[in-house]
Design a protein around this motif. Structure first.
Motif, PDB file in Angstrom:
ATOM      1  N   MET A   1       2.167   0.784  10.809  1.00  0.00           N
ATOM      2  CA  MET A   1       2.722   0.293   9.543  1.00  0.00           C
ATOM      3  C   MET A   1       3.330   1.427   8.737  1.00  0.00           C
ATOM      4  SD  MET A   1      -0.281  -2.272   8.413  1.00  0.00           S
ATOM      5  CE  MET A   1      -0.773  -3.577   9.510  1.00  0.00           C
TER       6      MET A   1
ATOM      7  N   LYS B   1       1.739   4.236   7.870  1.00  0.00           N
ATOM      8  CA  LYS B   1       0.769   4.949   7.035  1.00  0.00           C
ATOM      9  C   LYS B   1       0.414   6.292   7.673  1.00  0.00           C
ATOM     10  CE  LYS B   1       0.671   1.157   4.708  1.00  0.00           C
ATOM     11  NZ  LYS B   1       1.593   1.014   3.605  1.00  0.00           N
TER      12      LYS B   1
ATOM     13  N   ARG C   1      -8.192   4.287   3.599  1.00  0.00           N
ATOM     14  CA  ARG C   1      -8.005   2.868   3.230  1.00  0.00           C
ATOM     15  C   ARG C   1      -8.472   1.900   4.317  1.00  0.00           C
ATOM     16  NH1 ARG C   1      -3.676   1.521  -0.041  1.00  0.00           N
ATOM     17  NH2 ARG C   1      -4.526  -0.574   0.160  1.00  0.00           N
TER      18      ARG C   1
ATOM     19  N   PHE D   1      -0.925  -4.314   2.300  1.00  0.00           N
ATOM     20  CA  PHE D   1      -1.049  -2.986   2.903  1.00  0.00           C
ATOM     21  C   PHE D   1       0.109  -2.739   3.877  1.00  0.00           C
ATOM     22  CE2 PHE D   1      -2.778   0.066   6.013  1.00  0.00           C
ATOM     23  CZ  PHE D   1      -3.223   1.059   5.151  1.00  0.00           C
ATOM     24  N   ALA D   2       0.478  -3.804   4.615  1.00  0.00           N
ATOM     25  CA  ALA D   2       1.564  -3.655   5.607  1.00  0.00           C
ATOM     26  C   ALA D   2       2.906  -3.429   4.923  1.00  0.00           C
ATOM     27  CB  ALA D   2       1.628  -4.891   6.486  1.00  0.00           C
TER      28      ALA D   2
ATOM     29  N   PRO E   1       3.853  -2.783   0.991  1.00  0.00           N
ATOM     30  CA  PRO E   1       3.525  -2.712  -0.435  1.00  0.00           C
ATOM     31  C   PRO E   1       4.646  -3.264  -1.321  1.00  0.00           C
ATOM     32  CG  PRO E   1       3.131  -0.606   0.634  1.00  0.00           C
ATOM     33  CD  PRO E   1       3.833  -1.462   1.624  1.00  0.00           C
TER      34      PRO E   1
ATOM     35  N   ARG F   1       1.648 -10.524   9.110  1.00  0.00           N
ATOM     36  CA  ARG F   1       1.570  -9.119   8.716  1.00  0.00           C
ATOM     37  C   ARG F   1       2.611  -8.283   9.466  1.00  0.00           C
ATOM     38  NH1 ARG F   1      -3.874  -5.691   9.762  1.00  0.00           N
ATOM     39  NH2 ARG F   1      -2.980  -5.746  11.849  1.00  0.00           N
TER      40      ARG F   1
END
Lengths: 221, 285
Positions: free
Chosen positions: A123, A125, A133, B102-103, B105, B144
């Motif tokens: 994703m 991150k 998280r 989360f995927a 924002p 997601r």
């Protein structure tokens, strides 16, 4: 029985547990996921305090921190002596309690499906965001185990603390040292009190841990 | 999108080599089809950068993501990939809404609304993902992946837990989404019916080797020695001017015109004899 050694033990346990958690987190993450040939060496070094007599560790730390030696001299010149001081106890406790913090965290990381970490990275991150998280909140049981075991182990420390800190009232005389001190002085009433408090504390810490573990399992099922 | 991947893997019969090279035109849905353990998931993981091939090259939209000969490996957190894992990989400490947030924002509210409607997740936004059924978790995983607006969407057995109704609504939506967003779509399945119906390009993998690839009608062409007395299972029915049923028979798919006497009676899942049906090769949907 004096209250000061008990408070000093608590203070040492709080400081050590807090610092050790943040030190151990990246270390445990690296041990759990890194594909490095040095991993076994690091794992062995981390686990060493579990099998090493505490006096051996205490002796080497005493030598290393001695004001007449290299590192100890530098620290002494910076007016940060580690021998027979509370700071010295913290450093010794960080080393002694390292496996109690790292091992449960490593187990926690390894028990998580690898897809959680992979999904977060895909994703976009960073590894740090993924750790804070996604991974940590998914392994609350392991984190709690690490914190409680570390805290309890610091409270119960004796050999390393005695070697590096000695028995200075208000500075390094923690509860386990005070107990030893009272036995030496044949003051068994006070010794009994210290022993009972340490025994009860250790039992309650473990009881809390296992009760929480049971609660987590019930939630999962 | 072009890729060539080689890697030594353990298969059911022992050590073997996965070897796959293919070119996928834009807007084409590709299906990796084959039995369990044939290397399908490994291909997806190598495309995503989760598994390093022994040798390989991956090019997408003119960018090189991987080229082992030049030591190029684009970081996986920069590839913008939507990945639906077989175990869904939903974050257990988060609610459905938090997983979606989360995927992405800065998610597009219209897209979110669309996704929630199509996946029927609106009522479940505040639920912990651990409290959801398998089908609900799968819908969250798909939503997601889509909300990220990925340039490559990799779906690993994404519809296994969905009921037929949701399957029939979600599949066309995903394909339409990928067409409009310019997103490459690769789906792994071991289900032959899905393999035939979902994609325009099927790669049949077995023990790491590409057995056949091409449009479903070629990959699943029926054998010449088919007997009309054989029977097969209805896996799909179209209700247009000329109603047709897609029949799964051994390792082949057939498309038959539904006879007048069976109109309105034939259902997905029925077993039918092929006698007196007019048979033709399947066309992808």
């Amino acid at each position: 029985m004096e209250i000061a050694p008990l408070l000093l033990s608590l203070r040492l346990a709080v400081v050590t547990t807090f610092l050790l958690f943040w030190i151990s987190l990246p270390l445990a993450h690296w041990i759990a996921f890194a594909d490095s040939r040095f991993r076994s060496v690091v794992q062995a070094l981390v686990a060493l305090p579990l099998v090493l007599p505490p006096t051996v560790l205490g002796f080497y730390l005493l030598v290393a921190f001695s004001p007449s030696q290299g590192l100890g001299r530098v620290l002494s010149n910076m007016e940060f002596p580690l021998v027979f001081s509370f700071s010295g106890l913290v450093v010794a406790s960080l080393i002694y309690s390292l496996p109690f913090m790292v091992q449960p965290l490593v187990s926690g990381f390894r028990q998580l499906p690898s897809s959680l970490r992979e999904a977060s990275l895909l994703m976009g991150k960073s590894s740090f965001t993924t750790l804070i998280r996604v991974l940590l909140p998914s392994m609350k049981g392991a984190v709690l185990t690490a914190l409680v075991l570390t805290f309890a182990s610091v409270i119960g420390e004796f050999g390393v603390v005695l070697m590096i800190g000695g028995n200075i009232a208000g500075e390094t005389r923690v509860a386990s040292i005070a107990l030893y001190d009272r036995v030496e002085a044949l003051d068994y009433a006070a010794a009994h009190s210290y022993a009972l408090v340490l025994l009860l504390f250790s039992f309650l810490a473990l009881l809390f841990l296992f009760s929480y573990d049971r609660k987590l399992k019930n939630i999962r099922s | 999108m072009d890729f060539a991947l080689r890697k030594s893997l353990h298969f059911a019969s022992g050590e073997g080599k996965l070897d796959i090279t293919t070119q996928i035109p834009d807007g084409i849905t590709t299906i990796l089809w084959g039995p369990s353990g044939s290397g399908k998931t490994s291909v997806l993981r190598m495309l995503a950068g989760l598994l390093a091939p022994d040798q390989g090259k991956v090019m997408i939209n003119g960018s090189i993501w991987l080229d082992t000969s030049q030591n190029i490996s684009y970081p996986l957190n920069k590839r913008n990939i939507g990945f639906v894992f077989q175990d869904y990989a939903l974050f257990p400490s988060m609610t459905v809404e938090e997983n979606l947030k989360f995927a992405a924002p800065d998610k597009d509210p219209n897209l979110l609304q669309d996704l929630l409607e199509i996946t029927e997740l609106t009522a479940l936004l505040g639920a912990r993902t651990t409290s959801l059924s398998g089908g609900q978790q799968q819908r969250v995983a798909v939503a997601r992946a889509l909300i990220q607006r990925p340039q490559l969407l990799l779906l690993d057995e994404p519809f296994a837990a969905l009921d037929q109704g949701m399957h029939d609504r979600l599949v066309p939506y995903i394909k339409q989404y990928c067409r409009t967003q310019g997103c490459h779509l690769i789906i792994v399945t071991h289900d032959m019916a899905d393999a035939c119906l979902l994609g325009e390009h099927v790669i049949h993998l077995q023990e790491g080797r590409v057995i056949k690839k091409g449009p479903p009608r070629e990959v699943f062409a029926a054998g010449q020695n088919l007997h009309n007395s054989a029977s097969g299972k209805v896996i799909h029915i179209t209700h247009d001017n000329q109603p047709t049923a897609t029949i799964l028979l051994d390792s082949s798919l057939l498309e038959i015109s539904v006879p007048q006497q069976l109109l309105g009676k034939l259902q997905v899942g029925d077993l039918v004899a092929l006698d007196s049906f007019s048979i033709r090769p399947p066309t992808p949907t």
